[in-house]
Design a protein around this motif. Structure first.
Motif, short mmCIF file in Angstrom:
data_model
loop_
_atom_site.label_atom_id
_atom_site.label_comp_id
_atom_site.label_asym_id
_atom_site.label_seq_id
_atom_site.Cartn_x
_atom_site.Cartn_y
_atom_site.Cartn_z
N GLY A 194 0.80 -1.21 0.00
CA GLY A 194 0.00 0.00 0.00
C GLY A 194 0.83 1.26 0.00
N LYS A 195 0.16 2.41 -0.09
CA LYS A 195 0.84 3.71 -0.10
C LYS A 195 1.72 3.91 1.13
CE LYS A 195 -2.87 6.03 -2.57
NZ LYS A 195 -3.91 7.05 -2.48
N GLY A 242 3.30 1.67 2.66
CA GLY A 242 4.34 0.64 2.71
C GLY A 242 3.89 -0.65 3.37
N LEU A 243 2.65 -0.69 3.84
CA LEU A 243 2.12 -1.90 4.46
C LEU A 243 1.97 -3.00 3.41
CD1 LEU A 243 0.88 -3.27 6.99
CD2 LEU A 243 -1.33 -2.38 6.23
N GLU A 244 2.59 -4.14 3.70
CA GLU A 244 2.51 -5.26 2.77
C GLU A 244 1.37 -6.18 3.17
OE1 GLU A 244 6.22 -7.33 2.35
OE2 GLU A 244 7.34 -5.46 2.13
N ARG A 245 0.66 -6.67 2.18
CA ARG A 245 -0.44 -7.61 2.41
C ARG A 245 -0.37 -8.73 1.39
NH1 ARG A 245 -4.82 -5.72 5.53
NH2 ARG A 245 -4.59 -3.54 6.05
N THR A 246 -0.86 -9.86 1.81
CA THR A 246 -1.04 -10.97 0.88
C THR A 246 -2.53 -11.11 0.65
OG1 THR A 246 0.94 -12.09 1.68
CG2 THR A 246 -0.67 -13.43 0.49
N ILE A 247 -2.91 -11.12 -0.60
CA ILE A 247 -4.31 -11.28 -0.96
C ILE A 247 -4.48 -12.67 -1.54
CG2 ILE A 247 -6.19 -10.47 -2.44
CD1 ILE A 247 -4.89 -7.70 -2.32
N ALA A 248 -5.41 -13.42 -0.98
CA ALA A 248 -5.74 -14.75 -1.49
C ALA A 248 -7.10 -14.65 -2.18
CB ALA A 248 -5.78 -15.77 -0.36
N VAL A 249 -7.16 -15.05 -3.43
CA VAL A 249 -8.41 -14.99 -4.19
C VAL A 249 -8.85 -16.41 -4.51
CG1 VAL A 249 -9.53 -14.14 -6.28
CG2 VAL A 249 -7.72 -12.79 -5.20
N LEU A 250 -10.03 -16.75 -4.05
CA LEU A 250 -10.63 -18.05 -4.35
C LEU A 250 -11.23 -17.94 -5.74
CD1 LEU A 250 -11.16 -20.80 -2.99
CD2 LEU A 250 -13.31 -19.86 -2.17
#
Length: 186
Positions: free
Chosen positions: A16-17, A19-27
């Motif tokens: 994100g803007k 700097g927060l990192e995320r993992t997105i899991a899409v079913l």
């Protein structure tokens, strides 16, 4: 990653803007036979693993004849309909994160209800749910997912967020007692 022969999970890493990192899991690629109540079984492990948001996109029928097919609906509230179609539940205590982000153009917001299985409706039922209950849209699983997340949050003290959008695939006739050809809220 493939989940048996009925679905796949695709993972994306997003920064994100701030700097927060995320993992997105899409079913994805979910076999049609796994929607309805069985989608809840597929989502439960994600809730237990600590996801912070569930985004649900699906198709729905509209009770409002002025809402054109292929319109987007962003529910304001989520409800369940009893098996006999007589009772609409109180709103599930969860917000739709997409509701506040309504895009410009043809999109609608209102009360959304889920049913046990595709609804076999009568004109009287459609009128009652539209005029008396003030429902806008109906599907099989969207409100059930909202309820499962709200219940999980209450039981575990979590704050999993929910976002839902639906594309309208069916609408009733505006007047008369005969359904439009090929019409069914599913």
């Amino acid at each position: 990653a493939q989940i048996g022969d009925f679905a796949a999970i695709e993972y994306y890493r997003v920064v994100g803007k701030s700097g927060l990192e995320r993992t997105i899991a899409v079913l994805t690629h979910v076999e049609l036979r796994y929607f309805g109540k069985s989608i809840l079984t597929l989502l439960k492990p994600f809730l237990k693993r600590g996801v912070d948001r569930v985004i649900f996109a699906g198709s729905a029928g509209s009770f409002d004849p002025t809402v054109p097919v292929h319109s987007l609906v962003f529910p304001r509230s989520f409800h369940d309909l009893s098996d006999d179609g007589a009772v609409v539940s109180t709103a599930t205590p969860i917000d739709n994160e997409l509701y506040g982000l309504l895009p410009f153009g043809e999109s609608y917001a209102g009360k959304h209800v889920s049913v046990q299985s595709p609804l076999v409706e009568s004109q009287e039922m459609v009128w009652r749910l539209r005029e008396k209950e003030k429902l806008l849209s109906v599907d099989v699983e969207g409100s059930k997912v909202a309820k499962m997340i709200a219940d999980h949050n209450k039981q575990h003290g979590t704050k999993i967020r929910y976002a839902a959008a639906f594309i309208i695939t069916d609408t009733p006739v505006a007047s008369g007692d005969r359904p439009k050809e090929g019409y069914g809220l599913h």
